[in-house]
Design a protein around this motif. Structure first.
Motif, PDB file in Angstrom:
ATOM      1  N   SER A 155       0.838  -1.202   0.000  1.00 27.96           N
ATOM      2  CA  SER A 155       0.000   0.000   0.000  1.00 27.96           C
ATOM      3  C   SER A 155       0.872   1.252   0.000  1.00 27.96           C
ATOM      4  O   SER A 155       0.792   2.104   0.890  1.00 27.96           O
ATOM      5  N   SER A 156       1.710   1.352  -1.040  1.00 26.60           N
ATOM      6  CA  SER A 156       2.693   2.432  -1.093  1.00 26.60           C
ATOM      7  C   SER A 156       2.844   2.973  -2.510  1.00 26.60           C
ATOM      8  O   SER A 156       2.342   2.388  -3.467  1.00 26.60           O
ATOM      9  N   ALA A 157       3.546   4.099  -2.602  1.00 31.95           N
ATOM     10  CA  ALA A 157       3.867   4.700  -3.894  1.00 31.95           C
ATOM     11  C   ALA A 157       5.088   5.591  -3.731  1.00 31.95           C
ATOM     12  O   ALA A 157       5.425   6.016  -2.618  1.00 31.95           O
ATOM     13  N   HIS A 181      21.536   8.566  -2.878  1.00 31.06           N
ATOM     14  CA  HIS A 181      20.280   9.289  -2.671  1.00 31.06           C
ATOM     15  C   HIS A 181      19.751   9.003  -1.277  1.00 31.06           C
ATOM     16  O   HIS A 181      19.909   7.897  -0.767  1.00 31.06           O
ATOM     17  N   TYR A 182      19.134  10.018  -0.707  1.00 34.34           N
ATOM     18  CA  TYR A 182      18.407   9.805   0.535  1.00 34.34           C
ATOM     19  C   TYR A 182      17.074   9.160   0.209  1.00 34.34           C
ATOM     20  O   TYR A 182      16.477   9.426  -0.846  1.00 34.34           O
ATOM     21  N   LEU A 183      16.592   8.348   1.127  1.00 32.41           N
ATOM     22  CA  LEU A 183      15.234   7.819   1.060  1.00 32.41           C
ATOM     23  C   LEU A 183      14.407   8.564   2.100  1.00 32.41           C
ATOM     24  O   LEU A 183      14.773   8.591   3.284  1.00 32.41           O
ATOM     25  N   TYR A 184      13.343   9.198   1.657  1.00 31.25           N
ATOM     26  CA  TYR A 184      12.395   9.873   2.537  1.00 31.25           C
ATOM     27  C   TYR A 184      11.073   9.127   2.486  1.00 31.25           C
ATOM     28  O   TYR A 184      10.716   8.536   1.465  1.00 31.25           O
ATOM     29  N   SER A 185      10.335   9.182   3.586  1.00 30.81           N
ATOM     30  CA  SER A 185       9.016   8.556   3.612  1.00 30.81           C
ATOM     31  C   SER A 185       8.029   9.432   4.356  1.00 30.81           C
ATOM     32  O   SER A 185       8.402  10.307   5.142  1.00 30.81           O
ATOM     33  N   TYR A 186       6.759   9.164   4.088  1.00 32.90           N
ATOM     34  CA  TYR A 186       5.656   9.801   4.791  1.00 32.90           C
ATOM     35  C   TYR A 186       4.638   8.705   4.988  1.00 32.90           C
ATOM     36  O   TYR A 186       4.182   8.071   4.030  1.00 32.90           O
ATOM     37  N   LEU A 187       4.295   8.439   6.241  1.00 32.86           N
ATOM     38  CA  LEU A 187       3.353   7.380   6.570  1.00 32.86           C
ATOM     39  C   LEU A 187       1.963   7.948   6.816  1.00 32.86           C
ATOM     40  O   LEU A 187       1.821   9.060   7.326  1.00 32.86           O
ATOM     41  N   GLU A 188       0.987   7.129   6.501  1.00 34.52           N
ATOM     42  CA  GLU A 188      -0.416   7.487   6.753  1.00 34.52           C
ATOM     43  C   GLU A 188      -0.612   7.911   8.206  1.00 34.52           C
ATOM     44  O   GLU A 188      -1.317   8.877   8.476  1.00 34.52           O
ATOM     45  N   ASP A 189       0.027   7.230   9.139  1.00 37.15           N
ATOM     46  CA  ASP A 189      -0.103   7.562  10.567  1.00 37.15           C
ATOM     47  C   ASP A 189       0.475   8.933  10.886  1.00 37.15           C
ATOM     48  O   ASP A 189       0.035   9.596  11.815  1.00 37.15           O
ATOM     49  N   ASP A 190       1.484   9.369  10.107  1.00 37.47           N
ATOM     50  CA  ASP A 190       2.073  10.711  10.291  1.00 37.47           C
ATOM     51  C   ASP A 190       1.128  11.792   9.789  1.00 37.47           C
ATOM     52  O   ASP A 190       1.195  12.933  10.224  1.00 37.47           O
ATOM     53  N   TYR A 191       0.280  11.409   8.853  1.00 33.36           N
ATOM     54  CA  TYR A 191      -0.649  12.357   8.240  1.00 33.36           C
ATOM     55  C   TYR A 191      -1.803  12.629   9.187  1.00 33.36           C
ATOM     56  O   TYR A 191      -2.251  13.662   9.421  1.00 33.36           O
ATOM     57  N   CYS A 237      -6.070   5.954  -0.493  1.00 34.79           N
ATOM     58  CA  CYS A 237      -5.983   5.149   0.738  1.00 34.79           C
ATOM     59  C   CYS A 237      -4.662   4.393   0.844  1.00 34.79           C
ATOM     60  O   CYS A 237      -4.630   3.235   1.269  1.00 34.79           O
ATOM     61  N   LEU A 238      -3.580   5.068   0.476  1.00 35.54           N
ATOM     62  CA  LEU A 238      -2.266   4.461   0.607  1.00 35.54           C
ATOM     63  C   LEU A 238      -1.778   4.562   2.046  1.00 35.54           C
ATOM     64  O   LEU A 238      -2.265   5.383   2.827  1.00 35.54           O
ATOM     65  N   HIS A 239      -0.806   3.743   2.372  1.00 38.57           N
ATOM     66  CA  HIS A 239      -0.234   3.723   3.726  1.00 38.57           C
ATOM     67  C   HIS A 239       1.119   4.428   3.797  1.00 38.57           C
ATOM     68  O   HIS A 239       1.470   5.004   4.821  1.00 38.57           O
ATOM     69  N   ARG A 240       1.880   4.393   2.688  1.00 34.18           N
ATOM     70  CA  ARG A 240       3.255   4.901   2.722  1.00 34.18           C
ATOM     71  C   ARG A 240       3.609   5.564   1.398  1.00 34.18           C
ATOM     72  O   ARG A 240       3.332   5.022   0.327  1.00 34.18           O
ATOM     73  N   LEU A 241       4.263   6.721   1.492  1.00 36.77           N
ATOM     74  CA  LEU A 241       4.831   7.393   0.328  1.00 36.77           C
ATOM     75  C   LEU A 241       6.340   7.446   0.505  1.00 36.77           C
ATOM     76  O   LEU A 241       6.830   7.613   1.632  1.00 36.77           O
ATOM     77  N   GLU A 242       7.059   7.312  -0.599  1.00 37.37           N
ATOM     78  CA  GLU A 242       8.515   7.358  -0.563  1.00 37.37           C
ATOM     79  C   GLU A 242       9.021   8.305  -1.636  1.00 37.37           C
ATOM     80  O   GLU A 242       8.371   8.501  -2.664  1.00 37.37           O
ATOM     81  N   ALA A 243      10.182   8.882  -1.376  1.00 33.29           N
ATOM     82  CA  ALA A 243      10.829   9.757  -2.348  1.00 33.29           C
ATOM     83  C   ALA A 243      12.333   9.602  -2.235  1.00 33.29           C
ATOM     84  O   ALA A 243      12.869   9.473  -1.130  1.00 33.29           O
ATOM     85  N   LEU A 282      -0.427  18.649  -1.661  1.00 31.77           N
ATOM     86  CA  LEU A 282      -1.686  18.268  -2.312  1.00 31.77           C
ATOM     87  C   LEU A 282      -1.656  16.804  -2.748  1.00 31.77           C
ATOM     88  O   LEU A 282      -2.651  16.085  -2.614  1.00 31.77           O
ATOM     89  N   VAL A 283      -0.519  16.348  -3.259  1.00 35.27           N
ATOM     90  CA  VAL A 283      -0.384  14.952  -3.674  1.00 35.27           C
ATOM     91  C   VAL A 283      -0.435  14.021  -2.468  1.00 35.27           C
ATOM     92  O   VAL A 283      -1.031  12.944  -2.534  1.00 35.27           O
ATOM     93  N   VAL A 284       0.168  14.433  -1.356  1.00 35.03           N
ATOM     94  CA  VAL A 284       0.121  13.625  -0.131  1.00 35.03           C
ATOM     95  C   VAL A 284      -1.329  13.450   0.307  1.00 35.03           C
ATOM     96  O   VAL A 284      -1.776  12.334   0.614  1.00 35.03           O
TER      97      VAL A 284
END
Length: 181
Positions: free
Chosen positions: A94-96, A171-181, A128-134, A118-120
């Motif tokens: 459940s990620s992108a 490269h750094y890996l960054y994430s944003y979790l649904e729980d952080d939102y 309804c995703l759980h995790r975003l990565e960049a 806005l994309v987040v």
């Protein structure tokens, strides 16, 4: 048609009719963007190739695997950047991934930070995703700031991740979790 409105910008899914302004933006920023991503062969900067990329993104959107948006200035309606959710995976992930590029002449105005927010919101509320990565180059200080302003968290350094213009780059890996939102 998906349109997401903010205060400084709005996002709209890229359509075939966007090929000319999109190609112009890509070509205009060829050198600027090539600092942190591969420089492409000359044919990449043509409407023929960019139309094919837009068509592929529309097909991927129909399969719920990618959403490719133009970033438009709210006042002028000019395309000033591009942002996408891609490599969308459903359960058990459940990620992108999120990726973005801003026209050099429009940097420093907070537009890409708002577009990312806005994309987040779209990713968590609508998809309804759980995790975003960049991924971001440690050298790309402006993009690191964008991710951190948008509340992404740095998880670590991925060594020699991408081959860019003749050299393997960390490269750094960054994430944003649904729980952080």
């Amino acid at each position: 048609m998906i349109i997401i409105e903010g205060q400084r910008c709005f996002l709209r899914v890229l359509m075939e009719a966007d090929v000319t302004p999109f190609t112009n933006m890509v070509a205009r920023n060829m050198r600027y963007w090539s600092v942190y991503e591969p420089l492409h062969p000359p044919e990449y900067y043509t409407e023929k190739v960019q139309l094919k990329k837009i068509q592929e993104s529309i097909q991927q959107m129909r399969l719920n695997r990618e959403y490719s948006f133009g970033i438009f200035d709210i006042q002028t309606k000019e395309m000033v950047g591009h942002i996408s959710l891609y490599s969308i995976k459903r359960m058990p992930f459940s990620s992108a991934f999120v990726g973005y590029s801003m026209d050099e002449s429009h940097t420093g105005r907070g537009i890409v930070t708002e577009a990312l927010s806005l994309v987040v919101k779209f990713a968590f509320n609508d998809l309804c995703l759980h995790r975003l990565e960049a991924y971001v180059s440690p050298k790309n200080i402006a993009s690191v700031r964008v991710l951190e302003k948008a509340k992404f968290n740095r998880e670590g350094l991925l060594r020699s991740l991408l081959y860019i213009n003749g050299k393997w780059e960390d490269h750094y890996l960054y994430s944003y979790l649904e729980d952080d939102y």
